[in-house]
Design a protein around this motif. Structure first.
Motif, PDB file in Angstrom:
ATOM      1  N   LYS A  28       0.840  -1.205   0.000  1.00  0.00           N
ATOM      2  CA  LYS A  28       0.000   0.000   0.000  1.00  0.00           C
ATOM      3  C   LYS A  28       0.873   1.252   0.000  1.00  0.00           C
ATOM      4  O   LYS A  28       2.019   1.229   0.470  1.00  0.00           O
ATOM      5  N   CYS A  29       0.306   2.309  -0.541  1.00  0.00           N
ATOM      6  CA  CYS A  29       1.023   3.577  -0.616  1.00  0.00           C
ATOM      7  C   CYS A  29       1.211   4.114   0.804  1.00  0.00           C
ATOM      8  O   CYS A  29       0.262   4.226   1.569  1.00  0.00           O
ATOM      9  N   GLN A  30       2.465   4.432   1.133  1.00  0.00           N
ATOM     10  CA  GLN A  30       2.762   4.928   2.482  1.00  0.00           C
ATOM     11  C   GLN A  30       2.308   6.378   2.657  1.00  0.00           C
ATOM     12  O   GLN A  30       2.274   6.893   3.773  1.00  0.00           O
ATOM     13  N   HIS A  31       1.932   7.029   1.553  1.00  0.00           N
ATOM     14  CA  HIS A  31       1.457   8.409   1.660  1.00  0.00           C
ATOM     15  C   HIS A  31      -0.063   8.462   1.812  1.00  0.00           C
ATOM     16  O   HIS A  31      -0.572   9.152   2.682  1.00  0.00           O
ATOM     17  N   CYS A  32      -0.789   7.692   0.970  1.00  0.00           N
ATOM     18  CA  CYS A  32      -2.254   7.841   0.960  1.00  0.00           C
ATOM     19  C   CYS A  32      -3.003   6.556   1.288  1.00  0.00           C
ATOM     20  O   CYS A  32      -4.227   6.570   1.402  1.00  0.00           O
ATOM     21  N   GLY A  33      -2.293   5.445   1.426  1.00  0.00           N
ATOM     22  CA  GLY A  33      -2.965   4.206   1.832  1.00  0.00           C
ATOM     23  C   GLY A  33      -3.556   3.397   0.692  1.00  0.00           C
ATOM     24  O   GLY A  33      -4.093   2.307   0.912  1.00  0.00           O
ATOM     25  N   GLN A  34      -3.455   3.897  -0.534  1.00  0.00           N
ATOM     26  CA  GLN A  34      -3.976   3.173  -1.712  1.00  0.00           C
ATOM     27  C   GLN A  34      -3.311   1.798  -1.841  1.00  0.00           C
ATOM     28  O   GLN A  34      -2.089   1.680  -1.660  1.00  0.00           O
ATOM     29  N   LEU A  35      -4.111   0.764  -2.155  1.00  0.00           N
ATOM     30  CA  LEU A  35      -3.512  -0.549  -2.435  1.00  0.00           C
ATOM     31  C   LEU A  35      -2.793  -0.501  -3.771  1.00  0.00           C
ATOM     32  O   LEU A  35      -3.260   0.144  -4.716  1.00  0.00           O
ATOM     33  N   LEU A  36      -1.675  -1.189  -3.845  1.00  0.00           N
ATOM     34  CA  LEU A  36      -0.816  -1.100  -5.034  1.00  0.00           C
ATOM     35  C   LEU A  36      -0.505  -2.480  -5.582  1.00  0.00           C
ATOM     36  O   LEU A  36      -0.452  -3.455  -4.828  1.00  0.00           O
ATOM     37  N   TYR A  37      -0.254  -2.539  -6.871  1.00  0.00           N
ATOM     38  CA  TYR A  37       0.279  -3.758  -7.467  1.00  0.00           C
ATOM     39  C   TYR A  37       1.803  -3.690  -7.437  1.00  0.00           C
ATOM     40  O   TYR A  37       2.405  -2.612  -7.503  1.00  0.00           O
ATOM     41  N   PHE A  38       2.382  -4.872  -7.370  1.00  0.00           N
ATOM     42  CA  PHE A  38       3.833  -5.062  -7.347  1.00  0.00           C
ATOM     43  C   PHE A  38       4.534  -4.331  -8.509  1.00  0.00           C
ATOM     44  O   PHE A  38       5.658  -3.860  -8.370  1.00  0.00           O
ATOM     45  N   GLU A  39       3.854  -4.233  -9.648  1.00  0.00           N
ATOM     46  CA  GLU A  39       4.481  -3.645 -10.847  1.00  0.00           C
ATOM     47  C   GLU A  39       4.314  -2.124 -10.916  1.00  0.00           C
ATOM     48  O   GLU A  39       4.890  -1.482 -11.795  1.00  0.00           O
ATOM     49  N   ASN A  40       3.506  -1.528 -10.010  1.00  0.00           N
ATOM     50  CA  ASN A  40       3.222  -0.090 -10.101  1.00  0.00           C
ATOM     51  C   ASN A  40       4.499   0.745  -9.950  1.00  0.00           C
ATOM     52  O   ASN A  40       5.375   0.439  -9.133  1.00  0.00           O
ATOM     53  N   THR A  41       4.566   1.828 -10.741  1.00  0.00           N
ATOM     54  CA  THR A  41       5.683   2.762 -10.593  1.00  0.00           C
ATOM     55  C   THR A  41       5.210   4.106 -10.046  1.00  0.00           C
ATOM     56  O   THR A  41       6.015   4.929  -9.632  1.00  0.00           O
ATOM     57  N   LEU A  42       3.888   4.316 -10.073  1.00  0.00           N
ATOM     58  CA  LEU A  42       3.291   5.543  -9.540  1.00  0.00           C
ATOM     59  C   LEU A  42       2.032   5.181  -8.781  1.00  0.00           C
ATOM     60  O   LEU A  42       1.309   4.267  -9.190  1.00  0.00           O
ATOM     61  N   CYS A  43       1.765   5.879  -7.682  1.00  0.00           N
ATOM     62  CA  CYS A  43       0.491   5.687  -6.992  1.00  0.00           C
ATOM     63  C   CYS A  43      -0.579   6.405  -7.810  1.00  0.00           C
ATOM     64  O   CYS A  43      -0.466   7.604  -8.059  1.00  0.00           O
TER      65      CYS A  43
END
Ligand code: ZN
Ligand code: ZN
Ligand code: ZN
Length: 363
Positions: A5-20
């Motif tokens: 998850k994004c440490q700034h906004c809490g959004q769940l992320l995929y392993f391949e993401n380069t941007l939230c």
């Protein structure tokens, strides 16, 4: 795989993401903690972790080709990350098709390396240890008559990047009568051969145990494959093997079973990360088809407990896929001898944990 998850906004992320996608922060994967970090740019290609602002990173050299989102500490002298330092040959990126296929190959390779790190297995590059290290050649067919053969030899894994072309891969799968064919599956199979050399080959006790489950691998390999390609698998192969090809030779049985072991460990880890629970109230054998994924699979000692979690999961996800008109996620039935083989692999892997991230990692 675990959830990020994004440490700034809490959004769940995929392993391949380069941007939230929610807050726009750059993201990068830190292999030393197996975590996707949320980054703040400091200019000149230097980034800090928003959660630990004193840690400075830069991206792996393959990030410029959009082929990698892993990080290196700024003080690290290497150009490439823990996953990309294993590349010996990459395709000619001036050919657009090849660059695109290579990116798909890299997605599968990074997932492979993630799970190997999570399992705590030693990963050494051939640049560090030519004899016992691991390396990848990602090659393209140059002429229709000169096909790149995929395989493993003494730590060198060759992947034909045409396997990243979905239409081609499906044609090959149908021609070979396979139930499943993916890039990730190729990587898991070939790396299984590599870890057989590392974990079994030179250990007399393990070799004896291996032969008990998989048979005598000293039989002629080339001859065994010729026979397999001429006659196919025995009609009752599914009583003893996870796939038809696994019946060709004990080495192939090990590699096929190893690949399935990795499929299971990764998929159960994902079910665990999502806090899944399966409880089909309508089922007559509800107790056998119910499961809670409360424990990280790497912490489960007895593989048979994992298999009790696997059957309900495959029933559920196969049914979900059918609801979408998709083929089954896991189109295999695992016979009791295959469970014994996977239990052996589980014990071997647990005994060889070099760097158990799961003991220290915080999510
Ligand atoms: Zn965010
Ligand atoms: Zn990389
Ligand atoms: Zn093989």
């Amino acid at each position: 795989m675990k959830l990020f998850k994004c440490q700034h906004c809490g959004q769940l992320l995929y392993f391949e993401n380069t941007l939230c996608e929610r807050c726009g922060h750059a993201l990068g994967f830190d292999a030393s903690t197996l975590n996707l970090l949320t980054l703040e740019t400091q200019g000149d290609g230097i980034f800090t972790d928003v959660a630990r602002p004193h840690d400075h990173y830069r991206y792996c050299g393959n990030a410029q080709h959009e082929a990698c989102n892993w990080l290196l500490p700024v003080a690290d002298g290497n150009t490439f990350c823990a996953a990309c330092k294993l590349n010996r040959t990459i395709p000619n990126l001036n050919i657009p098709d090849h660059a695109q296929r290579w990116r798909k190959v890299e997605i599968a390779k990074h997932r492979l390396v993630y799970t190997l790190l999570q399992m705590g297995l030693a990963i050494t590059s051939k640049t560090e240890d030519e004899q016992a290290g691991l390396a990848f050649d990602f090659l393209a067919d140059l002429h229709p008559e000169q096909k790149v053969m995929m395989g493993h030899e003494e730590g060198l894994i060759t992947i034909n990047i045409s396997e990243a072309d979905e239409a081609k891969r499906i044609r090959t799968r149908e021609k070979l009568g396979e139930a499943y064919r993916t890039l990730l599956g190729h990587f898991r199979h070939e790396v299984g051969h590599y870890y057989w050399d590392r974990l079994i080959r030179d250990d007399a006790q393990k070799l004896t145990a291996f032969r008990q489950w998989f048979g005598d691998e000293s039989m002629d390999y080339g001859e065994a494959l010729n026979i397999y390609y001429q006659n196919g698998a025995p009609s009752n192969w599914s009583d003893n093997f996870v796939s038809a090809y696994a019946s060709a030779h004990p080495w192939e049985d090990w590699a096929e079973t190893w690949a399935h072991y990795m499929h299971i460990m990764d998929t159960v880890e994902t079910a665990h990360a999502f806090g899944m629970r399966i409880d089909p109230a309508a089922a007559a054998n509800r107790d056998k088809l119910s499961a809670e994924y409360a424990t990280d699979p790497l912490l489960i000692d007895d593989f048979k407990d994992l298999m009790d979690m696997w059957l309900p999961l495959t029933m559920a996800v196969n049914s979900l896929n059918r609801s979408m008109g998709q083929p089954d996620l896991y189109p295999f039935v695992i016979a009791p001898p295959v469970i014994e083989k996977m239990s052996f692999i589980h014990r071997v892997c647990k005994a060889n944990q070099q760097n158990p991230h799961w003991q220290t990692a915080t999510v």
